[in-house]
Scaffold this motif. Sequence first.
Motif, PDB file in Angstrom:
ATOM      1  N   ALA A 171       0.979  -0.843  -0.368  1.00  0.00           N
ATOM      2  CA  ALA A 171       0.512  -0.362  -0.203  1.00  0.00           C
ATOM      3  C   ALA A 171       0.748   0.867   0.057  1.00  0.00           C
ATOM      4  CB  ALA A 171      -0.780  -0.041   0.942  1.00  0.00           C
ATOM      5  N   VAL A 172       0.104   2.084  -0.667  1.00  0.00           N
ATOM      6  CA  VAL A 172       0.647   3.596  -0.627  1.00  0.00           C
ATOM      7  C   VAL A 172      -0.104   4.529   0.087  1.00  0.00           C
ATOM      8  CG1 VAL A 172       1.683   6.060  -1.968  1.00  0.00           C
ATOM      9  CG2 VAL A 172       2.029   3.032  -3.075  1.00  0.00           C
ATOM     10  N   SER A 173       1.070   4.748   1.907  1.00  0.00           N
ATOM     11  CA  SER A 173       0.087   5.783   2.720  1.00  0.00           C
ATOM     12  C   SER A 173       0.381   7.518   2.589  1.00  0.00           C
ATOM     13  CB  SER A 173       0.929   5.259   4.034  1.00  0.00           C
ATOM     14  OG  SER A 173       1.697   5.586   4.509  1.00  0.00           O
ATOM     15  N   PHE A 174      -0.531   8.054   2.620  1.00  0.00           N
ATOM     16  CA  PHE A 174      -0.066   9.605   2.471  1.00  0.00           C
ATOM     17  C   PHE A 174      -0.664  10.118   3.842  1.00  0.00           C
ATOM     18  CE2 PHE A 174      -1.225   8.132  -1.391  1.00  0.00           C
ATOM     19  CZ  PHE A 174      -0.677   8.631  -2.428  1.00  0.00           C
ATOM     20  N   LYS A 175       0.379  10.955   3.857  1.00  0.00           N
ATOM     21  CA  LYS A 175       0.183  11.432   5.543  1.00  0.00           C
ATOM     22  C   LYS A 175      -0.431  13.221   4.985  1.00  0.00           C
ATOM     23  CE  LYS A 175       3.837   9.685   8.515  1.00  0.00           C
ATOM     24  NZ  LYS A 175       4.952  10.554   9.181  1.00  0.00           N
ATOM     25  N   GLN A 176      -1.602  13.753   5.521  1.00  0.00           N
ATOM     26  CA  GLN A 176      -1.429  15.364   5.424  1.00  0.00           C
ATOM     27  C   GLN A 176      -1.214  16.364   5.320  1.00  0.00           C
ATOM     28  OE1 GLN A 176      -5.726  15.538   7.781  1.00  0.00           O
ATOM     29  NE2 GLN A 176      -6.846  15.616   5.332  1.00  0.00           N
ATOM     30  N   ILE A 177      -0.069  17.090   4.776  1.00  0.00           N
ATOM     31  CA  ILE A 177       0.734  18.000   4.630  1.00  0.00           C
ATOM     32  C   ILE A 177       0.316  19.666   5.072  1.00  0.00           C
ATOM     33  CG2 ILE A 177       2.922  19.329   4.141  1.00  0.00           C
ATOM     34  CD1 ILE A 177       3.319  16.203   5.087  1.00  0.00           C
ATOM     35  N   HIS A 178       0.969  20.343   6.167  1.00  0.00           N
ATOM     36  CA  HIS A 178       0.369  21.789   5.676  1.00  0.00           C
ATOM     37  C   HIS A 178       1.774  22.485   4.616  1.00  0.00           C
ATOM     38  CE1 HIS A 178       0.707  26.460   6.989  1.00  0.00           C
ATOM     39  NE2 HIS A 178      -0.393  26.092   6.877  1.00  0.00           N
ATOM     40  N   GLU A 179       0.727  22.853   3.082  1.00  0.00           N
ATOM     41  CA  GLU A 179       1.668  23.493   2.434  1.00  0.00           C
ATOM     42  C   GLU A 179       2.038  24.592   2.266  1.00  0.00           C
ATOM     43  OE1 GLU A 179       1.100  24.190  -2.601  1.00  0.00           O
ATOM     44  OE2 GLU A 179      -0.498  23.404  -1.117  1.00  0.00           O
ATOM     45  N   PRO A 180       1.875  25.829   2.598  1.00  0.00           N
ATOM     46  CA  PRO A 180       3.032  26.723   2.592  1.00  0.00           C
ATOM     47  C   PRO A 180       4.167  26.104   3.436  1.00  0.00           C
ATOM     48  CG  PRO A 180       0.912  27.630   3.322  1.00  0.00           C
ATOM     49  CD  PRO A 180       0.141  25.803   3.336  1.00  0.00           C
ATOM     50  N   SER A 181       4.452  25.695   5.137  1.00  0.00           N
ATOM     51  CA  SER A 181       5.604  24.727   5.648  1.00  0.00           C
ATOM     52  C   SER A 181       6.036  23.596   4.739  1.00  0.00           C
ATOM     53  CB  SER A 181       5.239  25.270   7.042  1.00  0.00           C
ATOM     54  OG  SER A 181       4.059  23.849   7.152  1.00  0.00           O
ATOM     55  N   GLY A 182       5.500  22.981   4.172  1.00  0.00           N
ATOM     56  CA  GLY A 182       5.571  21.846   4.287  1.00  0.00           C
ATOM     57  C   GLY A 182       5.768  20.413   5.393  1.00  0.00           C
ATOM     58  N   GLN A 183       5.285  20.697   6.479  1.00  0.00           N
ATOM     59  CA  GLN A 183       5.410  20.351   8.031  1.00  0.00           C
ATOM     60  C   GLN A 183       4.036  18.694   7.939  1.00  0.00           C
ATOM     61  OE1 GLN A 183       8.203  20.242   9.882  1.00  0.00           O
ATOM     62  NE2 GLN A 183       8.640  21.087   8.362  1.00  0.00           N
ATOM     63  N   PRO A 184       3.988  18.171   8.250  1.00  0.00           N
ATOM     64  CA  PRO A 184       2.742  17.316   8.540  1.00  0.00           C
ATOM     65  C   PRO A 184       1.828  18.102   9.643  1.00  0.00           C
ATOM     66  CG  PRO A 184       4.385  16.306   9.330  1.00  0.00           C
ATOM     67  CD  PRO A 184       5.473  17.442   8.711  1.00  0.00           C
ATOM     68  N   ILE A 185       0.506  17.391   9.103  1.00  0.00           N
ATOM     69  CA  ILE A 185      -0.236  17.770  10.473  1.00  0.00           C
ATOM     70  C   ILE A 185      -0.508  16.678  11.501  1.00  0.00           C
ATOM     71  CG2 ILE A 185      -3.030  18.121   9.939  1.00  0.00           C
ATOM     72  CD1 ILE A 185      -1.676  20.296   8.074  1.00  0.00           C
ATOM     73  N   HIS A 186      -0.800  17.248  12.869  1.00  0.00           N
ATOM     74  CA  HIS A 186      -1.146  16.618  13.537  1.00  0.00           C
ATOM     75  C   HIS A 186      -2.503  17.238  14.582  1.00  0.00           C
ATOM     76  CE1 HIS A 186       3.251  16.073  13.811  1.00  0.00           C
ATOM     77  NE2 HIS A 186       3.765  16.765  14.346  1.00  0.00           N
ATOM     78  N   TYR A 187      -2.438  16.317  15.397  1.00  0.00           N
ATOM     79  CA  TYR A 187      -3.636  15.832  15.258  1.00  0.00           C
ATOM     80  C   TYR A 187      -3.697  15.829  17.027  1.00  0.00           C
ATOM     81  CZ  TYR A 187      -6.008  14.991  10.923  1.00  0.00           C
ATOM     82  OH  TYR A 187      -5.930  15.451   9.392  1.00  0.00           O
ATOM     83  N   ASP A 188      -4.632  16.673  17.560  1.00  0.00           N
ATOM     84  CA  ASP A 188      -4.338  16.623  19.064  1.00  0.00           C
ATOM     85  C   ASP A 188      -6.156  15.817  19.602  1.00  0.00           C
ATOM     86  OD1 ASP A 188      -1.633  17.640  19.365  1.00  0.00           O
ATOM     87  OD2 ASP A 188      -2.045  19.242  19.037  1.00  0.00           O
ATOM     88  N   LYS A 189      -6.170  14.980  20.676  1.00  0.00           N
ATOM     89  CA  LYS A 189      -7.460  15.159  21.471  1.00  0.00           C
ATOM     90  C   LYS A 189      -7.844  16.245  22.685  1.00  0.00           C
ATOM     91  CE  LYS A 189      -6.298   9.997  21.858  1.00  0.00           C
ATOM     92  NZ  LYS A 189      -7.537   9.517  20.364  1.00  0.00           N
TER      93      LYS A 189
END
Length: 292
Positions: free
Chosen positions: A31-49
């Motif tokens: 499988a090819v897995s993708f991460k959600q990326i913040h395009e302007p900074s190029g950094q991955p998106i994190h999710y907090d509870k």
Amino acid sequence: MAARAYWQGQIRLALVSIPVEIYSATKSGAAVSFKQIHEPSGQPIHYDKVVTGVGPVDADEIMKGYEVSKGEYVLLEQDEIDAVKLESKKTLELTQFVDASEIDVLYYEKPYFVVPADDLAEEAFIVLREALKRTKKVGLGQLAMRGREYVVSLKPCGRGMVLETLRYADEVHKAQGYFREIPDDKPSEELLELAEALIEKRSADFHPQEFHDRYVDALKDLIERKRKANGKKIIEDKDTGAKTGSNVVDLMAALKKSMEKSGGAEKAPAKKAPAKRAPAKTVAKTPAKKRA
């Protein structure tokens, strides 16, 4: 055995108990897995509870809750859930035996390998396996694993056995609702014979290793081309060659053409072989004509 057992317990048939271990028979494919990326900074998106009005919270502050009414929850700790007593958590009791053909393929969910837990369990395990082979039956029972109870089937598989989890009746859609509009027509004999010949022509033994996920290969190729293009947008050609727009299909012509592509046309003259014996007789008479 290097793998960790998915479940440990016993299979019970009347007064006979067989200690067994169950291992997952399948694994995740390519499988090819993708991460959600913040395009302007190029950094991955994190999710907090996050709790409304409170903000981010620690994991040890989280419990499981069941909503009994709007906004009202019954909170349960994990050890309370684990303490629920159910005999099928440790014992698979075979309560019924059926022909394998009686279980619709829609009900099968996931397979597991079943092996004897120790040397003492081997004799009873082998007896049950061979009895299922001779009777050509599948054992049925219920088994609790990872937070739910499953209906399961048990059948021989080589030296061991395979347990398959089954879906409950209310988890399977009724086929009639989807097939109702399909007409109950009988196909023409000629079309049917052509279709059967095409199926026969393409029949072969099943070798699962010959199949792989071509979509994953295409995605990897796209990623590599995108990398080499330094981020330049790449759009695939959408023309797949599929012919659309007309519902009228010359089925006879399509089947005949399919047979030709499968090499069916090469076999057609073989049926007329007896008619080709005439030229052989003509050749035999040739010397007599020369003498005259």
